[in-house]
Design a protein around this motif. Structure first.
Motif, PDB file in Angstrom:
ATOM      1  N   THR A  73       0.298 -17.046  -3.470  1.00  0.00           N
ATOM      2  CA  THR A  73       1.736 -16.957  -3.238  1.00  0.00           C
ATOM      3  C   THR A  73       2.256 -15.552  -3.510  1.00  0.00           C
ATOM      4  N   MET A  74       1.789 -14.941  -4.619  1.00  0.00           N
ATOM      5  CA  MET A  74       2.225 -13.590  -4.960  1.00  0.00           C
ATOM      6  C   MET A  74       1.740 -12.573  -3.938  1.00  0.00           C
ATOM      7  N   ASP A  75       0.484 -12.713  -3.491  1.00  0.00           N
ATOM      8  CA  ASP A  75      -0.041 -11.812  -2.468  1.00  0.00           C
ATOM      9  C   ASP A  75       0.754 -11.944  -1.167  1.00  0.00           C
ATOM     10  N   GLY A  76       1.047 -13.183  -0.799  1.00  0.00           N
ATOM     11  CA  GLY A  76       1.827 -13.400   0.424  1.00  0.00           C
ATOM     12  C   GLY A  76       3.232 -12.854   0.304  1.00  0.00           C
ATOM     13  N   ALA A  77       3.852 -13.015  -0.866  1.00  0.00           N
ATOM     14  CA  ALA A  77       5.207 -12.500  -1.070  1.00  0.00           C
ATOM     15  C   ALA A  77       5.227 -10.980  -0.976  1.00  0.00           C
ATOM     16  N   TYR A  78       4.197 -10.328  -1.532  1.00  0.00           N
ATOM     17  CA  TYR A  78       4.157  -8.866  -1.466  1.00  0.00           C
ATOM     18  C   TYR A  78       3.933  -8.389  -0.032  1.00  0.00           C
ATOM     19  N   LEU A  99       2.287  -0.147   0.106  1.00  0.00           N
ATOM     20  CA  LEU A  99       3.651  -0.136   0.616  1.00  0.00           C
ATOM     21  C   LEU A  99       3.943   1.103   1.452  1.00  0.00           C
ATOM     22  N   LEU A 100       3.479   2.269   0.993  1.00  0.00           N
ATOM     23  CA  LEU A 100       3.837   3.527   1.630  1.00  0.00           C
ATOM     24  C   LEU A 100       2.689   4.175   2.391  1.00  0.00           C
ATOM     25  N   GLY A 101       1.487   3.615   2.274  1.00  0.00           N
ATOM     26  CA  GLY A 101       0.353   4.209   2.953  1.00  0.00           C
ATOM     27  C   GLY A 101      -0.187   5.392   2.170  1.00  0.00           C
ATOM     28  N   ILE A 102      -1.214   6.039   2.720  1.00  0.00           N
ATOM     29  CA  ILE A 102      -1.809   7.187   2.052  1.00  0.00           C
ATOM     30  C   ILE A 102      -0.978   8.432   2.336  1.00  0.00           C
ATOM     31  N   GLY A 103      -1.053   9.400   1.430  1.00  0.00           N
ATOM     32  CA  GLY A 103      -0.290  10.620   1.616  1.00  0.00           C
ATOM     33  C   GLY A 103       0.224  11.167   0.302  1.00  0.00           C
ATOM     34  N   ARG A 104       1.157  12.113   0.392  1.00  0.00           N
ATOM     35  CA  ARG A 104       1.651  12.811  -0.787  1.00  0.00           C
ATOM     36  C   ARG A 104       2.527  11.942  -1.676  1.00  0.00           C
ATOM     37  N   ILE A 105       3.395  11.130  -1.070  1.00  0.00           N
ATOM     38  CA  ILE A 105       4.401  10.398  -1.840  1.00  0.00           C
ATOM     39  C   ILE A 105       3.776   9.452  -2.867  1.00  0.00           C
ATOM     40  N   PRO A 106       2.753   8.646  -2.533  1.00  0.00           N
ATOM     41  CA  PRO A 106       2.137   7.808  -3.572  1.00  0.00           C
ATOM     42  C   PRO A 106       1.607   8.614  -4.749  1.00  0.00           C
ATOM     43  N   GLY A 107       1.029   9.783  -4.467  1.00  0.00           N
ATOM     44  CA  GLY A 107       0.551  10.632  -5.543  1.00  0.00           C
ATOM     45  C   GLY A 107       1.680  11.129  -6.428  1.00  0.00           C
TER      46      GLY A 107
END
Length: 302
Positions: free
Chosen positions: A24-29, A160-168
């Motif tokens: 349920t938690m995985d589906g909600a995310y 949520l945001l994919g790979i790239g600078r912002i997650p870092g």
């Protein structure tokens, strides 16, 4: 007889409930990511634009100009000719070995993360100092932010945001922001109550007490928090460069990761030393500036 796993002691119904809860938690995310992912990416677009602009500014400017600006800032912060010469020589050596571009990329991330931590941290610390309810709510969050491994909160951010600078950047800020929040809160709360009562007696409203009394008197403690935040941001950013390279963040981490996967000893060693050089430069300069600022605000002498 083989020992039974503790899982076998859990009733079948409870295990099914736990499995269903996880699904349920995985589906909600996943639903949340599909519904609001684009909006959240759009929210971070200005930050990404600024980060790309700043990185290009460092990369496209003449190396001698960037070196001069960094050396000038180092001297302005430390008032130490020896430290300034050491910073300049270290960066020249980094450039000589062909690591200038990756060093500038890493430096841009460190600078942006530090600014974000300070800009967000001080207002949150002020809010905590003015409200016990806010403090009781934020403090457990700060504890989690400082103790949770980076990989744990990096996973949902990347999903949520994919790979790239912002997650870092987000991962570094989450780790680095608690000190400035805690020490801003502490500094304001430690202001003498008699001083506040005197300000109130002279007709000062809450805003005037905050800006004219509490913040100036708390500034030495706040500066200690900012200095600690700078140090933690630097250390975390440099510790995260290899992890961040796994999610597409360019910088000194990518050659290190390449050396690990391909067994290029020299590349890994040189880029690792460049990371150490960058850490020492930022740490020494920020410490010197912090000591000077605290001595000045505390009424001492340089």
């Amino acid at each position: 007889m083989a020992e039974k796993s503790w899982l076998t002691d859990i009733p079948e119904m409870d295990r099914s409930s736990l499995l269903q809860l996880r699904k349920t938690m995985d589906g909600a995310y996943r639903d949340f990511s599909r519904e609001y992912g684009d909006s959240i990416e759009a929210f971070f677009d200005p930050l990404l634009t600024f980060l790309i602009w700043f990185e290009k500014l460092l990369l496209n400017s003449p190396w001698w100009l960037v070196l001069g600006v960094i050396a000038g800032l180092a001297y302005a912060a430390s008032r130490s000719a020896k430290l300034t010469i050491g910073v300049a020589v270290s960066l020249v050596v980094v450039g000589y070995f062909g690591m200038w571009d990756d060093t500038m990329r890493t430096m841009s991330i460190i600078t942006v993360c530090t600014l974000i931590s300070i800009v967000l941290g001080i207002p949150i610390g002020i809010a905590m100092a003015r409200s016990n309810r806010v403090q009781s709510t934020v403090t457990p969050m700060l504890d989690i932010m400082q103790t949770m491994p980076a990989f744990v909160y990096l996973i949902p951010v990347v999903m949520l945001l994919g790979i790239g600078r912002i997650p870092g950047v987000i991962a570094v800020v989450i780790y680095a922001i608690p000190p400035v929040i805690r020490l801003t809160n502490l500094g304001i709360r430690l202001v003498d109550k008699e001083v506040l009562e005197a300000a109130t007696a002279y007709g000062a409203n809450p805003r005037q007490r905050l800006l004219g009394v509490q913040l100036p008197l708390a500034m030495p403690t706040i500066m200690a928090g900012i200095n600690q935040t700078i140090n933690q941001t630097i250390m975390m950013a440099l510790a995260m460069v290899v992890i961040a390279s796994m999610i597409g963040v360019k910088g000194l981490g990518q050659p290190v990761l390449k050396s690990i996967t391909n067994q290029y000893f020299t590349i890994g060693l040189l880029n690792g030393l460049a990371i150490v050089v960058l850490a020492i430069i930022f740490d020494r300069v920020s410490q010197a500036y912090g000591k000077r600022t605290q001595a000045h605000l505390g009424g001492g002498h340089e």
